[in-house]
Write a protein that holds these residues in place. Structure first.
Motif, short mmCIF file in Angstrom:
data_model
loop_
_atom_site.label_atom_id
_atom_site.label_comp_id
_atom_site.label_asym_id
_atom_site.label_seq_id
_atom_site.Cartn_x
_atom_site.Cartn_y
_atom_site.Cartn_z
N LYS A 339 7.48 58.47 24.33
CA LYS A 339 6.36 59.08 23.60
C LYS A 339 6.72 60.49 23.13
CE LYS A 339 1.59 60.57 23.92
NZ LYS A 339 0.53 61.05 24.81
N SER A 343 6.68 62.03 19.33
CA SER A 343 5.97 63.28 19.02
C SER A 343 6.88 64.27 18.30
CB SER A 343 5.44 63.89 20.31
OG SER A 343 4.82 65.12 20.05
N LYS A 346 7.25 63.39 14.68
CA LYS A 346 6.09 63.80 13.88
C LYS A 346 6.12 65.29 13.58
CE LYS A 346 2.03 62.25 15.18
NZ LYS A 346 0.97 61.88 16.13
N LYS A 347 6.59 66.09 14.55
CA LYS A 347 6.67 67.54 14.34
C LYS A 347 7.67 67.91 13.25
CE LYS A 347 5.32 69.08 18.96
NZ LYS A 347 5.81 69.66 20.22
N ARG A 379 2.33 55.97 14.86
CA ARG A 379 1.02 56.38 15.41
C ARG A 379 0.45 55.27 16.30
NH1 ARG A 379 0.49 58.53 10.13
NH2 ARG A 379 -0.78 56.78 9.41
N GLU A 382 2.14 55.30 19.65
CA GLU A 382 1.59 56.38 20.49
C GLU A 382 0.26 55.95 21.12
OE1 GLU A 382 2.89 60.79 19.31
OE2 GLU A 382 1.58 59.86 17.84
#
Length: 455
Positions: A339, A343, A346-347, A379, A382
Motif C-alpha cells: 500500500k 501511495s 500517487k504522490k 485506487r 488501495e
C-alpha cells in the motif's frame, strides 16, 4: 505534447539511414514534414517560417559524426532549434523569477478568464513556499467575480500562503495598494496579485490592468495563457504584450494539449520567456519551464530530470530506506508495504504523469495501456487493502475464501478484484525477494505486467 511532430520525425529518421551527410535534397522532405507537423500543432505561421529557416541553415552540410545517422543528426539540429525558439537562446536565468528588489517582490498575474489564473496563483504560491522558501501573500483584485475572491482564499489556505481579503465594492488599485502595505508590515517576501479576466480582450480591461501595474510596480508581470487555445493564444498574447511590460509567460493545461503549438507560438510572438507550465489540475501541478527538457519531451526523448524531481518530492526517502533494510534483513514484504508503494506512486503524479516523462521507446512498450483505467485500479487496490484488518495486512497468508468475501464487501468490489490484487501483490513480493538476492536483472524482467492495466 506535439505527438504528431514526434511521429513524423521518427519516420524521417528511418528514411534517411545510410546517407553520409545532410544535403539540400535529403533535408527537403524532412523540412516539409516538420512544417506540416508544426502547422497541424497550431503553431503560428511566422514562428513556423523562422523555425524551418533556422533548421535548414544549421542542417545543410552538417557532417554526420561517429555512429550518428543523418536522421539522428537532423533530430539533433531540430532539438537545438526547438529549445531555442522556446527560450533557450535567452539563457537559463531568463526563465527564473526575479526577486532582486526590496521585499515584498510583487508578481502581477494577467490573462483572460478561464485561463486558470486563480489556480495558477495557488500553484505558484505553493512552488515559492516549498522550492524557494518564501513567505507568500496573495490578493484578488477581481471585483467582477466575487467567487474568484473566495476561490483564491480557498487555494491559498490549501497551500499554506497568507491571503489578503478584498470586497467586490472596492477598486482594484485600492485593493492592490492595501495588500502591498499589509505585505510590508507582515514582512512577506512575495505578494502575488490575481487580476480580473474577461471572456475577450477589451479596452476597459487593458486600462484597468495598466493602472494596476503602474500602482503596484511589480517586478514580475506574468501572462497566463491556456495552451489549448491554439491560434487564439497568439492574438491574446500580442494584445497583452502591447498593453503591459510582460516579463514572462505561464502556460496552463499543457497536459491536456496533444498539439501544444502555444508553447512555441507565444514565446515567438511576445519575445518573453516561458517561466512555468501547468501540467496537472492539482496544486502541485506547476513546473519551472526548461526549454531543453521540453524539447526532449517533444522529440520523444522523455524528461528524466523531471521524473527524478517528481521522485524527490513524492518519495519518502526514510520509508524507502526502512523497507530496503527490512527486505535485506530477511523481513517479509507485506500488504502494508504494498500500500505504501501505491501511495508513493500517487504522490509522483500517477502513472500517466510518470509515463509522459519517459522516453518514447518506453511509452511505446506501454502502448495500448489505458492509463486512466490503470489509475482507477490503483485506487481500487488501495480501497481493498483498507478493508483488511491489521493482521491480514501483516500476514496475507491468512486471507482465505471467507475473508476475501468480507474484504470484497467492505471495498464494494467483486471477489475477483480481491484475487487480482493479491496476485499482483504476490508478484511484487516475489520481485522483492529477487532484489534481496541482488538479482537486479531478474527483477527487471519480472516487472513486465506488474503495473496495473499494463501487460
Amino acid at each position: 505534447m506535439l505527438d504528431n511532430l514526434t511521429q513524423r520525425l521518427a519516420k524521417v529518421v528511418k528514411t534517411m539511414r545510410g546517407e553520409a551527410r545532410l544535403t539540400e535534397a535529403n533535408t527537403a522532405e524532412m523540412l516539409r514534414e516538420v512544417r506540416l507537423a508544426l502547422l497541424e500543432a497550431d503553431v503560428a505561421l511566422p514562428a513556423v517560417r523562422e523555425f524551418v529557416a533556422r533548421v535548414k541553415e544549421k542542417a545543410l552540410g552538417e557532417e554526420v559524426v561517429g555512429s550518428l545517422t543523418p536522421g539522428q543528426a537532423l533530430v539533433g539540429v531540430v532539438h537545438d532549434e526547438l529549445a531555442a525558439i522556446m527560450g533557450a537562446d535567452l539563457g537559463p536565468e531568463a526563465t527564473q523569477l526575479n526577486f532582486a528588489t526590496q521585499p515584498p517582490a510583487v508578481i502581477l498575474m494577467a490573462g483572460l478568464q478561464g485561463a486558470g489564473k486563480t489556480t495558477t496563483v495557488g500553484k505558484l504560491a505553493k512552488y515559492l513556499r516549498e522550492q524557494k522558501k518564501k513567505k507568500v501573500l496573495t490578493v484578488s483584485t477581481d471585483v467582477y467575480r466575487p467567487a474568484a475572491i473566495g476561490q483564491l482564499q480557498t487555494v491559498s489556505a490549501q497551500v499554506g500562503a497568507d491571503f489578503f481579503p478584498s470586497q467586490p465594492d472596492q477598486k482594484p488599485v485600492d485593493i492592490a495598494l492595501a495588500a502591498l502595505d499589509h505585505a510590508r508590515r507582515q514582512f512577506a517576501d512575495v505578494l502575488i496579485i490575481d487580476t480580473a479576466g474577461r471572456l475577450g480582450i477589451d479596452e476597459a480591461m487593458m486600462q484597468e490592468i495598466s493602472a494596476l501595474h503602474k500602482a503596484a510596480k511589480p517586478i514580475e508581470t506574468l501572462f497566463v495563457v491556456d495552451a489549448m487555445l491554439g491560434q487564439d493564444a497568439i492574438n491574446t498574447a500580442r494584445a497583452f504584450n502591447e498593453a503591459l511590460p510582460l516579463t514572462g509567460i505561464v502556460l496552463t493545461k499543457l497536459d491536456g494539449d496533444a498539439r501544444g503549438g502555444a508553447a512555441l507560438s507565444v514565446r515567438h510572438i511576445t519575445g518573453k520567456p516561458i517561466k512555468f507550465a501547468g501540467v496537472a489540475e492539482k496544486l502541485d501541478g506547476l513546473e519551472a519551464f526548461d526549454p531543453q527538457r521540453m524539447a526532449n519531451r517533444i522529440l520523444g526523448m522523455g524528461d528524466i530530470v523531471a521524473l527524478v524531481e517528481e521522485a524527490r518530492k513524492g518519495v519518502d526517502i526514510e520509508a524507502a530506506q526502512d523497507l530496503a533494510q527490512k527486505i535485506k534483513g530477511g523481513g517479509k514484504f507485506d500488504l502494508n508495504d504494498f500500500k505504501a508503494q501505491l501511495s508513493q506512486m500517487k504522490k509522483m503524479g500517477g502513472l500517466s504523469n510518470m509515463m509522459d516523462k519517459l522516453p518514447a521507446q518506453f511509452q511505446q512498450a506501454a502502448n495500448g495501456a489505458n492509463m486512466d483505467q490503470a489509475e482507477k485500479q490503483v485506487r481500487r487496490m488501495e480501497g481493498i487493502i483498507n478493508s483488511m484488518t491489521p493482521a491480514e495486512r501483516s500476514k496475507p497468508e491468512l486471507i482465505k475464501a471467507s475473508r476475501k468475501r468480507r474484504i470484497a464487501t467492505g471495498a464494494g468490489v467483486p471477489v475477483q478484484e480481491v484475487n487480482r490484487m493479491l496476485a499482483q501483490f504476490e508478484q511484487m513480493q516475489s520481485m522483492m525477494k529477487k532484489l534481496k538476492g541482488g538479482g537486479m536483472m531478474k527483477m527487471m524482467r519480472s516487472m513486465k505486467g506488474m503495473m496495473p492495466g499494463m501487460r
